[in-house]
Design a protein around this motif. Structure first.
Motif, PDB file in Angstrom:
ATOM      1  N   LEU A  55       6.925  -6.973   5.638  1.00 28.99           N
ATOM      2  CA  LEU A  55       6.222  -5.719   5.403  1.00 28.99           C
ATOM      3  C   LEU A  55       4.727  -5.915   5.646  1.00 28.99           C
ATOM      4  CD1 LEU A  55       7.974  -4.700   2.056  1.00 28.99           C
ATOM      5  CD2 LEU A  55       8.622  -4.005   4.363  1.00 28.99           C
ATOM      6  N   ARG A  56       4.064  -4.817   5.963  1.00 27.57           N
ATOM      7  CA  ARG A  56       2.610  -4.823   6.154  1.00 27.57           C
ATOM      8  C   ARG A  56       2.047  -3.566   5.498  1.00 27.57           C
ATOM      9  NH1 ARG A  56      -1.242  -7.236   9.311  1.00 27.57           N
ATOM     10  NH2 ARG A  56      -3.009  -5.931   9.943  1.00 27.57           N
ATOM     11  N   THR A  57       1.130  -3.743   4.563  1.00 33.07           N
ATOM     12  CA  THR A  57       0.572  -2.617   3.831  1.00 33.07           C
ATOM     13  C   THR A  57      -0.826  -2.996   3.322  1.00 33.07           C
ATOM     14  OG1 THR A  57       0.951  -1.097   1.993  1.00 33.07           O
ATOM     15  CG2 THR A  57       1.616  -3.380   1.677  1.00 33.07           C
ATOM     16  N   SER A  58      -1.422  -2.101   2.565  1.00 31.33           N
ATOM     17  CA  SER A  58      -2.769  -2.334   2.044  1.00 31.33           C
ATOM     18  C   SER A  58      -2.734  -3.375   0.932  1.00 31.33           C
ATOM     19  CB  SER A  58      -3.360  -1.024   1.522  1.00 31.33           C
ATOM     20  OG  SER A  58      -4.590  -1.258   0.861  1.00 31.33           O
ATOM     21  N   SER A  59      -3.773  -4.190   0.847  1.00 32.34           N
ATOM     22  CA  SER A  59      -3.842  -5.207  -0.205  1.00 32.34           C
ATOM     23  C   SER A  59      -4.116  -4.596  -1.577  1.00 32.34           C
ATOM     24  CB  SER A  59      -4.934  -6.227   0.134  1.00 32.34           C
ATOM     25  OG  SER A  59      -6.195  -5.590   0.272  1.00 32.34           O
ATOM     26  N   ALA A  60      -4.447  -3.298  -1.634  1.00 26.68           N
ATOM     27  CA  ALA A  60      -4.653  -2.625  -2.915  1.00 26.68           C
ATOM     28  C   ALA A  60      -3.347  -2.177  -3.551  1.00 26.68           C
ATOM     29  CB  ALA A  60      -5.575  -1.419  -2.733  1.00 26.68           C
ATOM     30  N   LEU A  61      -2.226  -2.384  -2.885  1.00 27.11           N
ATOM     31  CA  LEU A  61      -0.927  -1.967  -3.419  1.00 27.11           C
ATOM     32  C   LEU A  61      -0.602  -2.767  -4.672  1.00 27.11           C
ATOM     33  CD1 LEU A  61       1.390  -0.020  -2.344  1.00 27.11           C
ATOM     34  CD2 LEU A  61       2.575  -2.131  -1.749  1.00 27.11           C
ATOM     35  N   LEU A  62      -0.086  -2.071  -5.708  1.00 26.19           N
ATOM     36  CA  LEU A  62       0.249  -2.708  -6.964  1.00 26.19           C
ATOM     37  C   LEU A  62       1.704  -3.143  -6.984  1.00 26.19           C
ATOM     38  CD1 LEU A  62      -1.562  -0.296  -9.463  1.00 26.19           C
ATOM     39  CD2 LEU A  62      -2.447  -2.396  -8.412  1.00 26.19           C
ATOM     40  N   VAL A  63       2.026  -4.053  -7.903  1.00 29.45           N
ATOM     41  CA  VAL A  63       3.411  -4.497  -8.081  1.00 29.45           C
ATOM     42  C   VAL A  63       4.297  -3.325  -8.490  1.00 29.45           C
ATOM     43  CG1 VAL A  63       4.908  -6.008  -9.451  1.00 29.45           C
ATOM     44  CG2 VAL A  63       2.698  -6.851  -8.620  1.00 29.45           C
ATOM     45  N   VAL A 123       6.579 -17.432 -11.207  1.00 31.57           N
ATOM     46  CA  VAL A 123       5.741 -16.575 -12.043  1.00 31.57           C
ATOM     47  C   VAL A 123       6.195 -15.131 -11.875  1.00 31.57           C
ATOM     48  CG1 VAL A 123       3.395 -15.812 -12.530  1.00 31.57           C
ATOM     49  CG2 VAL A 123       3.811 -18.171 -11.786  1.00 31.57           C
ATOM     50  N   VAL A 124       6.507 -14.450 -12.971  1.00 32.21           N
ATOM     51  CA  VAL A 124       6.856 -13.033 -12.957  1.00 32.21           C
ATOM     52  C   VAL A 124       5.561 -12.231 -12.984  1.00 32.21           C
ATOM     53  CG1 VAL A 124       8.090 -11.191 -14.128  1.00 32.21           C
ATOM     54  CG2 VAL A 124       9.034 -13.513 -14.127  1.00 32.21           C
ATOM     55  N   LEU A 125       5.379 -11.368 -12.007  1.00 29.04           N
ATOM     56  CA  LEU A 125       4.126 -10.638 -11.847  1.00 29.04           C
ATOM     57  C   LEU A 125       4.115  -9.374 -12.693  1.00 29.04           C
ATOM     58  CD1 LEU A 125       3.742 -10.982  -7.971  1.00 29.04           C
ATOM     59  CD2 LEU A 125       2.558 -12.295  -9.736  1.00 29.04           C
ATOM     60  N   ASP A 126       2.955  -9.080 -13.255  1.00 28.29           N
ATOM     61  CA  ASP A 126       2.773  -7.857 -14.032  1.00 28.29           C
ATOM     62  C   ASP A 126       2.612  -6.655 -13.108  1.00 28.29           C
ATOM     63  OD1 ASP A 126       0.627  -5.963 -15.709  1.00 28.29           O
ATOM     64  OD2 ASP A 126       2.191  -6.894 -16.942  1.00 28.29           O
ATOM     65  N   ASP A 127       2.958  -5.466 -13.617  1.00 26.53           N
ATOM     66  CA  ASP A 127       2.881  -4.266 -12.794  1.00 26.53           C
ATOM     67  C   ASP A 127       1.459  -3.948 -12.349  1.00 26.53           C
ATOM     68  OD1 ASP A 127       5.544  -4.083 -13.137  1.00 26.53           O
ATOM     69  OD2 ASP A 127       5.537  -2.317 -14.420  1.00 26.53           O
ATOM     70  N   SER A 128       0.468  -4.406 -13.083  1.00 29.40           N
ATOM     71  CA  SER A 128      -0.916  -4.079 -12.747  1.00 29.40           C
ATOM     72  C   SER A 128      -1.502  -4.994 -11.680  1.00 29.40           C
ATOM     73  CB  SER A 128      -1.778  -4.156 -14.013  1.00 29.40           C
ATOM     74  OG  SER A 128      -1.735  -5.459 -14.569  1.00 29.40           O
ATOM     75  N   PHE A 129      -0.762  -6.046 -11.281  1.00 28.64           N
ATOM     76  CA  PHE A 129      -1.242  -6.950 -10.248  1.00 28.64           C
ATOM     77  C   PHE A 129      -1.226  -6.243  -8.898  1.00 28.64           C
ATOM     78  CE2 PHE A 129      -1.751 -11.578 -11.268  1.00 28.64           C
ATOM     79  CZ  PHE A 129      -1.861 -11.402 -12.627  1.00 28.64           C
ATOM     80  N   SER A 130      -2.255  -6.467  -8.113  1.00 29.09           N
ATOM     81  CA  SER A 130      -2.301  -5.941  -6.746  1.00 29.09           C
ATOM     82  C   SER A 130      -2.022  -7.084  -5.769  1.00 29.09           C
ATOM     83  CB  SER A 130      -3.661  -5.321  -6.445  1.00 29.09           C
ATOM     84  OG  SER A 130      -4.681  -6.308  -6.470  1.00 29.09           O
ATOM     85  N   LEU A 131      -1.724  -6.724  -4.529  1.00 31.87           N
ATOM     86  CA  LEU A 131      -1.522  -7.747  -3.514  1.00 31.87           C
ATOM     87  C   LEU A 131      -2.775  -8.585  -3.307  1.00 31.87           C
ATOM     88  CD1 LEU A 131       0.582  -5.864  -0.799  1.00 31.87           C
ATOM     89  CD2 LEU A 131       1.348  -7.668  -2.330  1.00 31.87           C
ATOM     90  N   PHE A 132      -3.935  -7.952  -3.479  1.00 30.57           N
ATOM     91  CA  PHE A 132      -5.190  -8.689  -3.354  1.00 30.57           C
ATOM     92  C   PHE A 132      -5.287  -9.796  -4.413  1.00 30.57           C
ATOM     93  CE2 PHE A 132      -9.680  -9.256  -4.468  1.00 30.57           C
ATOM     94  CZ  PHE A 132     -10.183  -9.641  -3.238  1.00 30.57           C
ATOM     95  N   ASP A 133      -4.887  -9.470  -5.665  1.00 28.44           N
ATOM     96  CA  ASP A 133      -4.893 -10.468  -6.734  1.00 28.44           C
ATOM     97  C   ASP A 133      -3.900 -11.590  -6.455  1.00 28.44           C
ATOM     98  OD1 ASP A 133      -6.759  -8.868  -8.017  1.00 28.44           O
ATOM     99  OD2 ASP A 133      -5.204  -7.752  -9.103  1.00 28.44           O
ATOM    100  N   ILE A 134      -2.715 -11.208  -5.943  1.00 27.20           N
ATOM    101  CA  ILE A 134      -1.696 -12.221  -5.665  1.00 27.20           C
ATOM    102  C   ILE A 134      -2.165 -13.165  -4.565  1.00 27.20           C
ATOM    103  CG2 ILE A 134       0.688 -12.547  -4.904  1.00 27.20           C
ATOM    104  CD1 ILE A 134       1.301  -9.769  -6.051  1.00 27.20           C
ATOM    105  N   LEU A 135      -2.814 -12.605  -3.538  1.00 27.22           N
ATOM    106  CA  LEU A 135      -3.316 -13.444  -2.448  1.00 27.22           C
ATOM    107  C   LEU A 135      -4.391 -14.403  -2.942  1.00 27.22           C
ATOM    108  CD1 LEU A 135      -3.550 -10.773   0.397  1.00 27.22           C
ATOM    109  CD2 LEU A 135      -1.963 -12.679   0.293  1.00 27.22           C
ATOM    110  N   GLN A 136      -5.224 -13.940  -3.829  1.00 30.18           N
ATOM    111  CA  GLN A 136      -6.314 -14.776  -4.313  1.00 30.18           C
ATOM    112  C   GLN A 136      -5.826 -15.914  -5.207  1.00 30.18           C
ATOM    113  OE1 GLN A 136      -9.552 -14.600  -3.459  1.00 30.18           O
ATOM    114  NE2 GLN A 136      -9.036 -12.959  -2.037  1.00 30.18           N
ATOM    115  N   HIS A 137      -4.741 -15.704  -5.960  1.00 32.17           N
ATOM    116  CA  HIS A 137      -4.313 -16.686  -6.951  1.00 32.17           C
ATOM    117  C   HIS A 137      -3.130 -17.548  -6.496  1.00 32.17           C
ATOM    118  CE1 HIS A 137      -6.574 -13.788  -9.437  1.00 32.17           C
ATOM    119  NE2 HIS A 137      -6.827 -14.841 -10.219  1.00 32.17           N
ATOM    120  N   PHE A 138      -2.227 -17.007  -5.681  1.00 32.89           N
ATOM    121  CA  PHE A 138      -0.966 -17.709  -5.403  1.00 32.89           C
ATOM    122  C   PHE A 138      -0.730 -18.007  -3.924  1.00 32.89           C
ATOM    123  CE2 PHE A 138      -0.276 -14.992  -9.148  1.00 32.89           C
ATOM    124  CZ  PHE A 138       0.008 -15.965 -10.089  1.00 32.89           C
TER     125      PHE A 138
END
Length: 332
Positions: free
Chosen positions: A262-270, A300-315
């Motif tokens: 998939l390809r989408t915006s990094s602001a997308l939330l879980v 790691v189970v991701l929280d609903d408030s996590f965005s793709l940007f956060d996931i990219l930065q941490h994992f």
């Protein structure tokens, strides 16, 4: 006198000697050489057109088995002869091409002639039009006798393919996990060598670590200082990113997505990813899903408030694609 190939060979030799004597007649004049059988490998007389002397004098073959003997043939040996070249499945409503005598499924060849740019068979024989197609009822009856329940056979084949794909996916997941564990082990060894100081290591783009020089700068920092025009790429918060959304290997309650990349915006939330899964997999309650990402040898189970940007930065490890797994929450 005998019979069989030896007798036939003696007859061929005597015939050749007779032909050699006929070259000179009784009056001593030479005659023209006789015409030999064009379909034979030997210089022999044409007795019957279309047959050689061996075909004329040989005895018929004896039957190899009695009439009531049944010969068993493995399905794997005959399936390639019953498959369609386009769909690679057992022929369904087979038709034959009159120009080359190859068989195809009726729907497959009709679609090929309608959509294809070149009306050619896979053997490069030109097919003028659909009038060149004929139904092969004899072959259809043969398939019905071999596979009385053809649809059930196709469903079994699909299940075998799904099991094989699942096994390959599990092997790939295990391979990726082992590589991650090896990488963590190498990092621990490097930390011990540097006295447990994590600041003495800096990850390089290749996944290793770069040593610090005497002045305290790393190789990456030195390269950035010496080449100011070359900047490290930073992901923007609204930049489109690509990732893989895959079913967890141990999950059996839900199906896999037909399209994992998939390809989408990094602001997308879980939370939005869960809603997407609910629509694609026909689940009304999207909160049943869990989105998981691997961090080293842990999940790691991701929280609903996590965005793709956060996931990219941490994992995200930049050496490979970002892979997210989904499954049904065990608490439901």
């Amino acid at each position: 006198g005998g019979s069989g190939p030896a007798a036939s060979g003696r007859k061929c030799v005597s015939t050749m000697r007779g032909l050699q004597r006929e070259k000179t007649g009784k009056d001593g004049r030479k005659r023209s050489a006789p015409s030999y059988n064009p379909i034979s490998r030997w210089k022999e007389e044409t007795v019957i057109e279309g047959l050689t002397l061996y075909d004329i004098h040989r005895k018929p073959r004896l039957p190899t088995a009695e009439e009531d003997v049944v010969v068993e043939v493995v399905n794997d040996r005959i399936i390639p002869d019953l498959q369609c070249h386009f769909c690679l499945d057992i022929l369904d409503d087979p038709v034959i091409v009159m120009e080359c005598l190859h068989r195809f499924c009726n729907n497959c060849i009709q679609k090929h002639l309608r959509v294809g740019k070149q009306n050619e068979c896979f053997c490069k024989t030109h097919i003028p039009s659909r009038r060149s197609l004929r139904q092969d009822l004899n072959f259809k009856n043969l398939i019905c006798k071999l596979y009385p329940n053809l649809q059930e056979f196709k469903r079994k084949q699909e299940r075998y393919i799904q099991i094989g794909n699942r096994r390959l996916m599990n092997q790939g997941y295990a391979h990726a996990a082992n590589k991650g564990m090896e990488y963590q082990k190498q990092q621990r060894v490097r930390l011990r060598k540097n006295g447990g100081r994590p600041d003495a290591l800096e990850h390089s783009p290749s996944g290793g670590a770069s040593k610090r020089s005497r002045d305290g700068t790393t190789e990456a920092e030195h390269e950035r200082a010496t080449s100011p025009g070359k900047k490290q790429r930073v992901i923007d918060a609204n930049e489109p990113v690509a990732f893989v959304l895959r079913r967890h290997p141990n999950e059996r309650a839900v199906e896999s997505l037909p399209r994992e990349y998939l390809r989408t915006s990094s602001a997308l939330l879980v939370r939005h990813i869960k809603q997407y899964l609910g629509k694609k997999l026909h689940y009304k309650a999207s909160d049943l899903f869990e989105i998981i990402v691997r961090s080293g040898n842990k999940a790691v189970v991701l929280d609903d408030s996590f965005s793709l940007f956060d996931i990219l930065q941490h994992f995200w490890q930049r050496a490979s694609d970002l892979v997210l797994h989904f499954r049904i929450s065990p608490t439901t």
